[in-house]
Design a protein around this motif. Structure first.
Motif, PDB file in Angstrom:
ATOM      1  N   TYR A  64     -13.649   3.730 -10.423  1.00  0.00           N
ATOM      2  CA  TYR A  64     -13.085   2.418 -10.718  1.00  0.00           C
ATOM      3  C   TYR A  64     -11.837   2.194  -9.855  1.00  0.00           C
ATOM      4  O   TYR A  64     -11.053   3.125  -9.639  1.00  0.00           O
ATOM      5  CB  TYR A  64     -12.704   2.315 -12.202  1.00  0.00           C
ATOM      6  CG  TYR A  64     -13.860   2.639 -13.127  1.00  0.00           C
ATOM      7  CD1 TYR A  64     -13.954   3.895 -13.720  1.00  0.00           C
ATOM      8  CD2 TYR A  64     -14.857   1.701 -13.394  1.00  0.00           C
ATOM      9  CE1 TYR A  64     -15.020   4.203 -14.560  1.00  0.00           C
ATOM     10  CE2 TYR A  64     -15.918   2.002 -14.233  1.00  0.00           C
ATOM     11  CZ  TYR A  64     -15.995   3.249 -14.806  1.00  0.00           C
ATOM     12  OH  TYR A  64     -17.044   3.557 -15.632  1.00  0.00           O
ATOM     13  N   TRP A  65     -11.666   0.955  -9.422  1.00  0.00           N
ATOM     14  CA  TRP A  65     -10.577   0.610  -8.508  1.00  0.00           C
ATOM     15  C   TRP A  65      -9.882  -0.667  -8.957  1.00  0.00           C
ATOM     16  O   TRP A  65     -10.519  -1.591  -9.481  1.00  0.00           O
ATOM     17  CB  TRP A  65     -11.122   0.405  -7.094  1.00  0.00           C
ATOM     18  CG  TRP A  65     -11.677   1.670  -6.510  1.00  0.00           C
ATOM     19  CD1 TRP A  65     -12.926   2.190  -6.682  1.00  0.00           C
ATOM     20  CD2 TRP A  65     -10.974   2.582  -5.671  1.00  0.00           C
ATOM     21  NE1 TRP A  65     -13.050   3.381  -6.001  1.00  0.00           N
ATOM     22  CE2 TRP A  65     -11.862   3.637  -5.366  1.00  0.00           C
ATOM     23  CE3 TRP A  65      -9.684   2.621  -5.139  1.00  0.00           C
ATOM     24  CZ2 TRP A  65     -11.494   4.720  -4.557  1.00  0.00           C
ATOM     25  CZ3 TRP A  65      -9.330   3.686  -4.331  1.00  0.00           C
ATOM     26  CH2 TRP A  65     -10.221   4.719  -4.045  1.00  0.00           C
ATOM     27  N   GLY A  66      -8.572  -0.714  -8.705  1.00  0.00           N
ATOM     28  CA  GLY A  66      -7.829  -1.940  -8.901  1.00  0.00           C
ATOM     29  C   GLY A  66      -7.942  -2.838  -7.695  1.00  0.00           C
ATOM     30  O   GLY A  66      -8.590  -2.493  -6.697  1.00  0.00           O
ATOM     31  N   GLN A  67      -7.274  -3.977  -7.767  1.00  0.00           N
ATOM     32  CA  GLN A  67      -7.367  -4.959  -6.682  1.00  0.00           C
ATOM     33  C   GLN A  67      -6.377  -4.690  -5.556  1.00  0.00           C
ATOM     34  O   GLN A  67      -6.489  -5.275  -4.489  1.00  0.00           O
ATOM     35  CB  GLN A  67      -7.149  -6.375  -7.243  1.00  0.00           C
ATOM     36  CG  GLN A  67      -5.698  -6.780  -7.421  1.00  0.00           C
ATOM     37  CD  GLN A  67      -4.999  -6.063  -8.561  1.00  0.00           C
ATOM     38  OE1 GLN A  67      -5.622  -5.409  -9.400  1.00  0.00           O
ATOM     39  NE2 GLN A  67      -3.675  -6.189  -8.621  1.00  0.00           N
ATOM     40  N   GLY A  68      -5.421  -3.822  -5.793  1.00  0.00           N
ATOM     41  CA  GLY A  68      -4.455  -3.449  -4.771  1.00  0.00           C
ATOM     42  C   GLY A  68      -3.160  -4.235  -4.856  1.00  0.00           C
ATOM     43  O   GLY A  68      -3.129  -5.369  -5.341  1.00  0.00           O
ATOM     44  N   THR A  69      -2.088  -3.630  -4.364  1.00  0.00           N
ATOM     45  CA  THR A  69      -0.789  -4.288  -4.287  1.00  0.00           C
ATOM     46  C   THR A  69      -0.176  -3.957  -2.936  1.00  0.00           C
ATOM     47  O   THR A  69      -0.223  -2.821  -2.472  1.00  0.00           O
ATOM     48  CB  THR A  69       0.124  -3.854  -5.453  1.00  0.00           C
ATOM     49  OG1 THR A  69       1.340  -4.602  -5.412  1.00  0.00           O
ATOM     50  CG2 THR A  69       0.451  -2.370  -5.424  1.00  0.00           C
ATOM     51  N   GLN A  70       0.400  -4.968  -2.297  1.00  0.00           N
ATOM     52  CA  GLN A  70       0.933  -4.806  -0.939  1.00  0.00           C
ATOM     53  C   GLN A  70       2.314  -4.163  -0.967  1.00  0.00           C
ATOM     54  O   GLN A  70       3.196  -4.594  -1.721  1.00  0.00           O
ATOM     55  CB  GLN A  70       1.008  -6.160  -0.249  1.00  0.00           C
ATOM     56  CG  GLN A  70       1.620  -6.116   1.152  1.00  0.00           C
ATOM     57  CD  GLN A  70       0.710  -5.460   2.172  1.00  0.00           C
ATOM     58  OE1 GLN A  70      -0.472  -5.771   2.235  1.00  0.00           O
ATOM     59  NE2 GLN A  70       1.264  -4.548   2.966  1.00  0.00           N
ATOM     60  N   VAL A  71       2.486  -3.157  -0.141  1.00  0.00           N
ATOM     61  CA  VAL A  71       3.791  -2.535   0.088  1.00  0.00           C
ATOM     62  C   VAL A  71       4.119  -2.692   1.566  1.00  0.00           C
ATOM     63  O   VAL A  71       3.333  -2.264   2.421  1.00  0.00           O
ATOM     64  CB  VAL A  71       3.786  -1.054  -0.310  1.00  0.00           C
ATOM     65  CG1 VAL A  71       5.081  -0.373   0.135  1.00  0.00           C
ATOM     66  CG2 VAL A  71       3.600  -0.901  -1.814  1.00  0.00           C
ATOM     67  N   THR A  72       5.256  -3.292   1.847  1.00  0.00           N
ATOM     68  CA  THR A  72       5.692  -3.494   3.226  1.00  0.00           C
ATOM     69  C   THR A  72       7.079  -2.897   3.397  1.00  0.00           C
ATOM     70  O   THR A  72       7.997  -3.250   2.652  1.00  0.00           O
ATOM     71  CB  THR A  72       5.707  -4.974   3.602  1.00  0.00           C
ATOM     72  OG1 THR A  72       4.418  -5.540   3.393  1.00  0.00           O
ATOM     73  CG2 THR A  72       6.112  -5.153   5.065  1.00  0.00           C
ATOM     74  N   VAL A  73       7.222  -1.987   4.363  1.00  0.00           N
ATOM     75  CA  VAL A  73       8.493  -1.329   4.625  1.00  0.00           C
ATOM     76  C   VAL A  73       8.981  -1.767   5.997  1.00  0.00           C
ATOM     77  O   VAL A  73       8.317  -1.511   7.014  1.00  0.00           O
ATOM     78  CB  VAL A  73       8.353   0.197   4.566  1.00  0.00           C
ATOM     79  CG1 VAL A  73       9.726   0.855   4.734  1.00  0.00           C
ATOM     80  CG2 VAL A  73       7.714   0.628   3.249  1.00  0.00           C
ATOM     81  N   SER A  74      10.120  -2.415   6.034  1.00  0.00           N
ATOM     82  CA  SER A  74      10.662  -2.900   7.299  1.00  0.00           C
ATOM     83  C   SER A  74      11.619  -1.875   7.898  1.00  0.00           C
ATOM     84  O   SER A  74      12.302  -1.151   7.176  1.00  0.00           O
ATOM     85  CB  SER A  74      11.391  -4.226   7.087  1.00  0.00           C
ATOM     86  OG  SER A  74      12.485  -4.046   6.217  1.00  0.00           O
ATOM     87  N   SER A  75      11.665  -1.856   9.221  1.00  0.00           N
ATOM     88  CA  SER A  75      12.530  -0.879   9.906  1.00  0.00           C
ATOM     89  C   SER A  75      13.907  -1.442  10.153  1.00  0.00           C
ATOM     90  O   SER A  75      14.176  -2.616   9.964  1.00  0.00           O
ATOM     91  CB  SER A  75      11.888  -0.470  11.228  1.00  0.00           C
ATOM     92  OG  SER A  75      11.649  -1.607  12.025  1.00  0.00           O
TER      93      SER A  75
END
Length: 124
Positions: free
Chosen positions: A113-124
Motif C-alpha cells: 500500500y502506498w500514499g499519494q506522496g508529499t513534496q520535499v524541496t531543499v534549496s541551496s
C-alpha cells in the motif's frame, strides 16, 4: 485495504529540518511494517527508511543515516520521518508505504500500500 495520507512536506533551506507524517487507516496498522521512499524527477523510486511493527527495528539507506529518523505511534496509527541536516539532493517526492509483513524491508515490491506522496524541496 489500507489508506495512507502523508503530510509535512515543503520548502526548506539546506541544513534545515522537516518532519513528515503518515496517517494510516483501514487494516490493523500495528501489525504492519512501514517504510518511506522517495522519487526525484527522472529517477526511480528509492528506499529511505523502514520500521518494523513494534518500532524496535529500523533500517536506513546509507545516504540518510545519522540525519533521518523513522518512528511510529501505534496508538495514533501514524509513522513519522524526522529529517535533519537536509541537503539539496534530498529533494524528491516522499512516499509512505505499508506492507502486510511485520519485518523491515527495503524493496518497493515488498510493500502493498502506498500514499499519494508529499513534496520535499531543499534549496541551496
Amino acid at each position: 485495504q489500507v489508506q495512507l495520507v502523508e503530510s509535512g512536506g515543503g520548502l526548506v533551506q539546506a541544513g534545515g529540518s522537516l518532519r513528515l507524517s503518515c496517517a494510516a487507516s483501514g487494516r490493523t496498522f500495528s501489525s504492519s511494517a512501514m517504510g518511506w521512499f522517495r522519487q526525484a524527477p527522472g529517477k526511480e523510486r528509492e528506499f529511505v527508511a523502514s520500521i518494523n511493527w513494534s518500532g524496535v527495528s529500523t533500517y536506513y539507506t546509507d545516504s540518510v543515516k545519522g540525519r533521518f529518523t523513522i518512528s511510529r505511534d501505534n496508538g495514533k496509527d501514524t509513522v513519522y520521518l524526522q529529517m535533519n541536516s537536509l541537503k539539496p539532493e534530498d529533494t524528491a517526492i516522499y512516499y509512505c508505504a505499508a506492507r502486510t509483513g511485520s519485518a523491515v524491508a527495503t524493496s518497493v515490491i515488498n510493500y502493498n500500500y502506498w500514499g499519494q506522496g508529499t513534496q520535499v524541496t531543499v534549496s541551496s
